[in-house]
Design an enzyme around this catalytic site. Structure first.
Site, PDB file in Angstrom:
ATOM      1  N   HIS A 144      -1.537  -0.313 -10.010  1.00 54.03           N
ATOM      2  CA  HIS A 144      -2.030  -0.704  -9.177  1.00 54.03           C
ATOM      3  C   HIS A 144      -2.642  -2.311  -9.978  1.00 54.03           C
ATOM      4  CE1 HIS A 144      -4.615  -1.296  -4.938  1.00 54.03           C
ATOM      5  NE2 HIS A 144      -4.282  -2.019  -5.098  1.00 54.03           N
ATOM      6  N   ARG A 160       0.782  -1.079   0.008  1.00 48.92           N
ATOM      7  CA  ARG A 160      -0.198  -0.052   0.263  1.00 48.92           C
ATOM      8  C   ARG A 160       0.763   1.153   0.426  1.00 48.92           C
ATOM      9  NH1 ARG A 160      -3.738  -2.670  -2.032  1.00 48.92           N
ATOM     10  NH2 ARG A 160      -5.892  -3.105  -0.908  1.00 48.92           N
TER      11      ARG A 160
HETATM   12  P1  NAP Z   1      -2.060 -10.674   5.032  1.00 43.33           P
HETATM   13  O1  NAP Z   1      -2.268 -12.506   4.811  1.00 43.33           O
HETATM   14  O2  NAP Z   1      -2.895 -10.585   5.931  1.00 43.33           O
HETATM   15  O3  NAP Z   1      -0.409 -10.422   5.582  1.00 43.33           O
HETATM   16  C1  NAP Z   1       0.243  -9.765   6.429  1.00 43.33           C
HETATM   17  C2  NAP Z   1       1.267  -9.629   6.677  1.00 43.33           C
HETATM   18  O4  NAP Z   1       1.899  -8.650   7.597  1.00 43.33           O
HETATM   19  C3  NAP Z   1       1.544 -10.809   7.756  1.00 43.33           C
HETATM   20  O5  NAP Z   1       2.906 -11.555   7.869  1.00 43.33           O
HETATM   21  C4  NAP Z   1       1.258  -9.744   9.251  1.00 43.33           C
HETATM   22  O6  NAP Z   1       2.198 -10.543   9.745  1.00 43.33           O
HETATM   23  C5  NAP Z   1       1.974  -8.564   8.727  1.00 43.33           C
HETATM   24  N1  NAP Z   1       2.332  -8.147   9.946  1.00 43.33           N
HETATM   25  C6  NAP Z   1       1.032  -6.742   9.808  1.00 43.33           C
HETATM   26  N2  NAP Z   1       1.197  -6.005  10.749  1.00 43.33           N
HETATM   27  C7  NAP Z   1       1.844  -5.806  10.966  1.00 43.33           C
HETATM   28  C8  NAP Z   1       3.236  -4.820  11.960  1.00 43.33           C
HETATM   29  N3  NAP Z   1       2.708  -4.212  12.826  1.00 43.33           N
HETATM   30  N4  NAP Z   1       4.882  -5.765  11.872  1.00 43.33           N
HETATM   31  C9  NAP Z   1       4.826  -6.269  11.367  1.00 43.33           C
HETATM   32  N5  NAP Z   1       4.137  -7.534  10.065  1.00 43.33           N
HETATM   33  C10 NAP Z   1       2.890  -6.920  10.209  1.00 43.33           C
HETATM   34  O7  NAP Z   1      -1.986 -10.104   4.057  1.00 43.33           O
HETATM   35  P2  NAP Z   1      -1.609 -11.043   2.533  1.00 43.33           P
HETATM   36  O8  NAP Z   1      -3.114 -11.673   2.017  1.00 43.33           O
HETATM   37  O9  NAP Z   1      -0.253 -11.073   2.108  1.00 43.33           O
HETATM   38  O10 NAP Z   1      -1.704  -9.295   1.850  1.00 43.33           O
HETATM   39  C11 NAP Z   1      -1.141  -8.161   2.251  1.00 43.33           C
HETATM   40  C12 NAP Z   1      -1.084  -6.810   1.671  1.00 43.33           C
HETATM   41  O11 NAP Z   1      -1.185  -6.663  -0.174  1.00 43.33           O
HETATM   42  C13 NAP Z   1      -2.708  -6.576   1.305  1.00 43.33           C
HETATM   43  O12 NAP Z   1      -3.247  -6.177   2.683  1.00 43.33           O
HETATM   44  C14 NAP Z   1      -2.797  -5.554   0.581  1.00 43.33           C
HETATM   45  O13 NAP Z   1      -2.598  -4.415   1.017  1.00 43.33           O
HETATM   46  C15 NAP Z   1      -1.575  -5.841  -0.419  1.00 43.33           C
HETATM   47  N6  NAP Z   1      -2.301  -6.144  -1.966  1.00 43.33           N
HETATM   48  C16 NAP Z   1      -2.125  -5.531  -2.946  1.00 43.33           C
HETATM   49  C17 NAP Z   1      -1.853  -5.996  -4.054  1.00 43.33           C
HETATM   50  C18 NAP Z   1      -1.789  -5.011  -5.313  1.00 43.33           C
HETATM   51  O14 NAP Z   1      -2.410  -5.470  -6.288  1.00 43.33           O
HETATM   52  N7  NAP Z   1      -1.100  -4.400  -5.003  1.00 43.33           N
HETATM   53  C19 NAP Z   1      -3.052  -6.966  -4.266  1.00 43.33           C
HETATM   54  C20 NAP Z   1      -3.424  -7.818  -2.842  1.00 43.33           C
HETATM   55  C21 NAP Z   1      -2.938  -7.105  -1.914  1.00 43.33           C
HETATM   56  P3  NAP Z   1       1.777 -11.992  10.955  1.00 43.33           P
HETATM   57  O15 NAP Z   1       2.378 -12.949   9.753  1.00 43.33           O
HETATM   58  O16 NAP Z   1       2.484 -12.034  12.027  1.00 43.33           O
HETATM   59  O17 NAP Z   1       0.304 -11.514  11.592  1.00 43.33           O
END
Ligand code: NAP
Length: 311
Positions: free
Chosen positions: A274, A226
């Protein structure tokens, strides 16, 4: 019993999702009346939701058992005080594969230094040999569904990968670090940083002047997470000083990125609009149908959002 399922996403998505959702419901044995229209909110059983769709107030949806987000990120809905129903985010194999391809492609580009061979200003025989992947330190911030898949793909290519998350986990081939001290350890000397964190109050400006200063001189940033994960002013300053050598950015605080934004003018920044990883209708429809099936069978919903943590 026929379930009323409201498709509360931008209307342009309806033609793409209608068929795959109806087919997935049929395969899961769900008899559904799926519609993008809603004349009676009190009769809706499930909401398939995406930001910029038709709902901002969930109060009238008194019968709704869950809101199933079409996107992985939930920062625009998670704080909605009218949403009292369970919220599930999207975990879609098609989306994950797209993100792995985006990350690997952009990491390899920076690793190989491909840019300097593309349209050089003048004929220039620059025969510097890039290091092998095993000699390249890559930091992956966020080891969730997407970060983990990307980190594993980078490990398979031989990169020296350190990952950062909130909670402890073991990932083969990835050094895992946690918390603020772990962030410093992850970023110290990193040559390529991939940000795949959700946007929450705790992750905003994770890459700021201080943390960018920990990177190896000339490091590259790949941000498909993001926009607000990065302090924009600090990034521009780090690019100006040479501390950061370049950045590939897919996401921004304001989207579309305004034409007068300084990122457009900086040749060291690559802007992608995006497109890193989209939710794919066929595969995500299966995920939504499976979740509804589970709920109907009294099993816990998958991919529930932790409202307190914000993701
Ligand atoms: P997810 O499975 O919820 O994983 C989020 C990760 O971030 C987890 O490992 C979490 O730690 C870590 N995290 C959250 N808060 C943290 C903090 N304060 N300190 C350290 N680590 C932290 O999400 P995801 O499915 O991988 O997606 C991640 C993000 O990618 C989405 O939220 C979205 O913003 C972005 N995205 C972008 C696109 C695009 O087209 N550009 C598409 C899809 C998603 P824990 O494992 O310990 O909980």
């Amino acid at each position: 019993m026929t379930l009323r399922i409201l498709f509360a996403a931008p209307r342009r998505l309806w033609p793409e999702f209608e068929g795959p959702l109806n087919r997935a419901f049929a395969r899961a044995g769900i008899v559904a009346d799926l519609s993008p229209e809603c004349d009676d909110p009190g009769a809706v059983d499930y909401i398939v939701y995406a930001p910029r769709g038709t709902i901002t107030d969930f109060t009238p949806f008194v019968r709704t058992r869950a809101v199933l987000n079409l996107w992985a990120g939930v920062e625009t809905i998670v704080g909605n005080p009218t949403l009292t129903q369970p919220l599930c985010r999207m975990v879609d194999p098609g989306l994950t594969q797209g993100m792995v391809e985006y990350v690997v492609g952009n990491v390899l580009r920076h690793h190989l230094g491909t840019d300097r061979y593309i349209r050089p200003a003048a004929p220039h025989w620059d025969a510097r040999i890039p290091p092998l992947a095993s000699e390249r330190k890559v930091a992956v911030l966020g080891l969730g569904v997407l970060g983990l898949a990307a980190a594993r793909a980078l490990v398979r290519l031989g990169f020296d990968v350190t990952g950062w998350a909130r909670r402890a986990r073991r990932v083969s081939g990835v050094r895992t670090r946690l918390g603020p001290a772990g962030l410093r350890a992850t970023l110290s000397g990193a040559e390529i940083v991939v940000t795949l964190l959700p946007l929450t109050p705790a992750t905003e400006n994770t890459l700021d002047a201080e943390s960018l200063g920990l990177l190896a001189q000339g490091a590259f940033i790949v941000n498909p997470g993001r926009g607000a994960l990065i302090d924009e002013g600090a990034l521009l300053a780090a690019l100006g000083s040479g501390q950061v050598g370049g950045a590939t950015l897919d996401v921004f605080r304001t989207e579309p990125l305004p034409p007068d934004h300084p990122f457009w003018a900086d040749p060291r920044i690559t802007i992608t609009p995006h497109i890193a990883a989209d939710t794919r209708a066929e595969t995500s429809a299966e995920v939504i149908a499976e979740n509804i099936r589970r709920d109907l069978d009294g099993r816990p919903l998958l991919h529930l959002v932790d409202r307190a943590a914000g993701y």
